[in-house]
Design a protein around this motif. Structure first.
Motif, PDB file in Angstrom:
ATOM      1  N   THR A 220       0.670  -1.026  -0.247  1.00 23.14           N
ATOM      2  CA  THR A 220      -0.176   0.023  -0.106  1.00 23.14           C
ATOM      3  C   THR A 220       0.888   1.251  -0.016  1.00 23.14           C
ATOM      4  O   THR A 220       2.198   1.140   0.014  1.00 23.14           O
ATOM      5  CB  THR A 220      -0.767   0.042   1.197  1.00 23.14           C
ATOM      6  N   THR A 221       0.261   2.383  -0.262  1.00 19.46           N
ATOM      7  CA  THR A 221       1.038   3.870   0.096  1.00 19.46           C
ATOM      8  C   THR A 221      -0.098   4.706   0.444  1.00 19.46           C
ATOM      9  O   THR A 221      -1.430   4.173   0.332  1.00 19.46           O
ATOM     10  CB  THR A 221       1.604   4.220  -1.380  1.00 19.46           C
ATOM     11  N   ILE A 222       0.185   5.826   0.949  1.00 19.24           N
ATOM     12  CA  ILE A 222      -0.860   6.833   1.160  1.00 19.24           C
ATOM     13  C   ILE A 222      -0.651   8.063   0.245  1.00 19.24           C
ATOM     14  O   ILE A 222       0.508   8.762   0.245  1.00 19.24           O
ATOM     15  CB  ILE A 222      -1.011   7.199   2.674  1.00 19.24           C
ATOM     16  N   HIS A 223      -1.627   8.677   0.035  1.00 21.35           N
ATOM     17  CA  HIS A 223      -1.631   9.894  -0.945  1.00 21.35           C
ATOM     18  C   HIS A 223      -2.394  10.967  -0.268  1.00 21.35           C
ATOM     19  O   HIS A 223      -3.509  10.536   0.478  1.00 21.35           O
ATOM     20  CB  HIS A 223      -2.289   9.680  -2.288  1.00 21.35           C
ATOM     21  N   TRP A 224      -1.652  12.022  -0.076  1.00 17.09           N
ATOM     22  CA  TRP A 224      -2.401  13.096   0.740  1.00 17.09           C
ATOM     23  C   TRP A 224      -3.163  14.076  -0.127  1.00 17.09           C
ATOM     24  O   TRP A 224      -2.501  15.147  -0.582  1.00 17.09           O
ATOM     25  CB  TRP A 224      -1.287  13.933   1.721  1.00 17.09           C
TER      26      TRP A 224
ATOM     27  N   PRO B  33       3.037   4.915  -5.909  1.00 18.59           N
ATOM     28  CA  PRO B  33       3.860   3.775  -5.944  1.00 18.59           C
ATOM     29  C   PRO B  33       4.606   3.513  -7.261  1.00 18.59           C
ATOM     30  O   PRO B  33       4.032   3.830  -8.420  1.00 18.59           O
ATOM     31  CB  PRO B  33       3.200   2.446  -5.601  1.00 18.59           C
ATOM     32  N   GLY B  34       5.661   3.594  -7.383  1.00 17.95           N
ATOM     33  CA  GLY B  34       6.687   3.480  -8.673  1.00 17.95           C
ATOM     34  C   GLY B  34       7.081   4.786  -9.220  1.00 17.95           C
ATOM     35  O   GLY B  34       7.786   4.570 -10.083  1.00 17.95           O
TER      36      GLY B  34
ATOM     37  N   ILE C 240       4.626   0.234   0.132  1.00 16.49           N
ATOM     38  CA  ILE C 240       4.945  -0.173   1.387  1.00 16.49           C
ATOM     39  C   ILE C 240       4.572  -1.738   1.624  1.00 16.49           C
ATOM     40  O   ILE C 240       3.398  -1.960   1.453  1.00 16.49           O
ATOM     41  CB  ILE C 240       4.428   0.596   2.450  1.00 16.49           C
ATOM     42  N   GLN C 241       5.468  -2.614   1.701  1.00 15.71           N
ATOM     43  CA  GLN C 241       5.011  -4.025   1.540  1.00 15.71           C
ATOM     44  C   GLN C 241       4.424  -4.491   2.934  1.00 15.71           C
ATOM     45  O   GLN C 241       4.499  -3.733   4.090  1.00 15.71           O
ATOM     46  CB  GLN C 241       6.419  -5.037   1.579  1.00 15.71           C
ATOM     47  N   PRO C 242       3.706  -5.466   2.719  1.00 14.09           N
ATOM     48  CA  PRO C 242       3.354  -6.158   4.286  1.00 14.09           C
ATOM     49  C   PRO C 242       4.178  -6.219   5.144  1.00 14.09           C
ATOM     50  O   PRO C 242       5.204  -7.026   4.943  1.00 14.09           O
ATOM     51  CB  PRO C 242       2.522  -7.407   3.580  1.00 14.09           C
ATOM     52  N   GLY C 243       3.842  -5.935   6.452  1.00 10.57           N
ATOM     53  CA  GLY C 243       4.824  -5.979   7.667  1.00 10.57           C
ATOM     54  C   GLY C 243       5.689  -4.763   7.641  1.00 10.57           C
ATOM     55  O   GLY C 243       6.540  -4.761   8.616  1.00 10.57           O
ATOM     56  N   GLU C 244       5.859  -3.887   6.471  1.00 11.27           N
ATOM     57  CA  GLU C 244       6.765  -2.745   6.216  1.00 11.27           C
ATOM     58  C   GLU C 244       6.171  -1.635   7.108  1.00 11.27           C
ATOM     59  O   GLU C 244       5.027  -1.447   7.202  1.00 11.27           O
ATOM     60  CB  GLU C 244       7.329  -2.644   4.895  1.00 11.27           C
TER      61      GLU C 244
ATOM     62  N   PHE D  27      -2.277   2.755  -3.881  1.00 12.79           N
ATOM     63  CA  PHE D  27      -1.710   1.384  -4.530  1.00 12.79           C
ATOM     64  C   PHE D  27      -2.823   0.543  -4.905  1.00 12.79           C
ATOM     65  O   PHE D  27      -3.772   0.572  -3.819  1.00 12.79           O
ATOM     66  CB  PHE D  27      -0.820   0.607  -3.352  1.00 12.79           C
ATOM     67  N   GLU D  28      -3.192   0.294  -6.050  1.00 10.87           N
ATOM     68  CA  GLU D  28      -4.458  -0.499  -6.445  1.00 10.87           C
ATOM     69  C   GLU D  28      -5.636   0.171  -6.049  1.00 10.87           C
ATOM     70  O   GLU D  28      -6.497  -0.224  -5.190  1.00 10.87           O
ATOM     71  CB  GLU D  28      -4.320  -1.751  -6.114  1.00 10.87           C
ATOM     72  N   GLY D  29      -5.375   1.636  -6.331  1.00  9.23           N
ATOM     73  CA  GLY D  29      -6.763   2.599  -5.603  1.00  9.23           C
ATOM     74  C   GLY D  29      -7.909   1.997  -5.781  1.00  9.23           C
ATOM     75  O   GLY D  29      -9.020   2.344  -5.042  1.00  9.23           O
ATOM     76  N   ASP D  30      -8.292   1.564  -7.083  1.00  6.19           N
ATOM     77  CA  ASP D  30      -9.385   1.215  -7.374  1.00  6.19           C
ATOM     78  C   ASP D  30     -10.134   0.070  -6.411  1.00  6.19           C
ATOM     79  O   ASP D  30     -11.178   0.004  -6.071  1.00  6.19           O
ATOM     80  CB  ASP D  30      -9.721   0.641  -9.079  1.00  6.19           C
TER      81      ASP D  30
END
Ligand SMILES: [Cu+2]
Length: 357
Positions: free
Chosen positions: A140-144, A157-158, A164-168, A188-191
């Motif tokens: 995932t990632t966060i966009h503000w 992302p990219g 941010i990988q699982p656990g990170e 990340f895969e926002g849809d």
């Protein structure tokens, strides 16, 4: 030669006979009315084989050992700690079972276990650090959304960061600006992830106190979800993925919040379109002014007076009105299918504004 001629003649005879039959018989292949029409439904997931690229969109929202949410409502202000003048917020992405309505529970991806996630509320110019721990099974990632952050903090992302990988854990840090009504959400895969619940309000108050602060100030985040055969899907405008539940702050009417105000109160509603559909939100009884669009104030002379405002995906509108009339006044989407729960009215995007003496 002779055998071929016989077969040719028989073939012609068969064609003539079949033409006669279809001319004399009613055309049973055509439905007589709509009720007889064959049901054309698209099952979520059925397009996966045809388009592997779309597979992530069509799969149900799942995670191992999803627990029921411990909170029943979302969007509440998030506590923070301060170090060296920096306001530090902790977010954990995780899946929970989230009740949108009595008896209707979806599998949601959340920030800190609620839909919407907790509200981050700061003052313009604050230094803000947000530490994100990913406990989802997916990156995932966060966009503000709308906040003017440095490029490296933009959450794409990219492009501006690795997922941010699982656990990170990943740390975002920026100065909060400008003042206004914003959002944060997965990019990340926002849809899928936004529809699954990874969204929340981000409010930046101006440094100067408001000259005329409202008595009531509410964020209303509008979204949609699809539930089929007990499985949750992120709704989107494509065949088989249309929503059958519509939510305000993660709840469908009658589970939506009733907003009680006093007669004469100035009421501010911050409408935020975080789903994938447009919702013309209509207020009964009292017209309102649009005082901010996408976080930015509208000069008083330019403030439209309206009773219906279309909130498109990504948009925010602050609307304000004085509660001049007592009674129970409805705020609802005027695409009236959006005021149903799985096709049953009333439901979905409705809430009551209760004006009392
Ligand atoms: Cu709508």
């Amino acid at each position: 030669m002779k055998t071929k001629t016989i077969f040719f003649a028989l073939g012609i005879l068969a064609l003539i006979l079949s033409a006669c039959a279809s001319a004399t018989q009613p055309d049973i292949a055509m439905p007589m009315n709509n009720n007889d029409a064959p049901m054309m439904t698209v099952t979520p997931g059925s397009m996966m084989a045809e388009n592997p690229e779309a597979a992530h969109m069509m799969e149900p929202i799942t995670a191992p050992n999803v627990q029921p949410a411990t909170e029943s409502t979302g969007g509440h202000p998030l506590e923070f700690r301060e170090e060296n003048g920096i306001k530090i917020f902790d977010l954990t992405t995780k899946a929970v079972q989230w009740e949108i309505l009595d008896g209707v529970t979806v599998t949601a991806y959340t920030y800190n276990g609620t839909v919407p996630g907790p509200m981050i509320r700061v003052t313009e110019g604050d230094l803000v650090r947000i530490i994100v721990k990913n406990e989802l099974p997916d990156p995932t990632t966060i966009h503000w959304h709308g906040v003017e952050v440095p490029n490296a903090m933009d959450g794409v992302p990219g492009v501006t960061q690795d997922p941010i990988q699982p656990g990170e854990t990943f740390t975002y840090e920026f100065t909060a600006k400008p003042a206004g009504s914003f959002m944060y959400h997965s990019h990340f895969e926002g849809d899928v992830q936004v529809g699954a619940g990874l969204y929340a309000p981000f409010i930046i108050d101006s440094k100067e106190p408001e000259a005329n602060p409202p008595a009531v100030d509410k964020v209303l985040m509008i979204s949609e979800v699809r539930m089929t055969d007990g499985q949750t899907y992120a709704a989107m405008p494509m065949g088989g993925m249309e929503p059958n539940y519509f939510t305000i702050n993660g709840k469908s009417f009658p589970a939506t919040e009733t907003i009680t105000v006093k007669k004469g109160d100035l009421v501010r509603l911050r409408l935020m379109g975080i789903g994938q559909f447009i919702h013309p939100m209509h207020l009964h009884g009292m017209p309102f002014k649009i005082t901010a669009t996408d976080g930015h104030p509208v000069p008083e002379a330019a403030q439209l007076t309206k009773d219906t405002i279309s909130v498109a995906p990504g948009e925010r509108y602050n609307i304000e009105f004085i509660a001049t009339e007592t009674g129970q006044w409805m705020l609802h989407c005027h695409i009236l299918h959006h005021t149903t729960n799985d096709n049953v009215e009333p439901g979905g995007l409705m809430l009551m504004i209760n004006v009392v003496e």
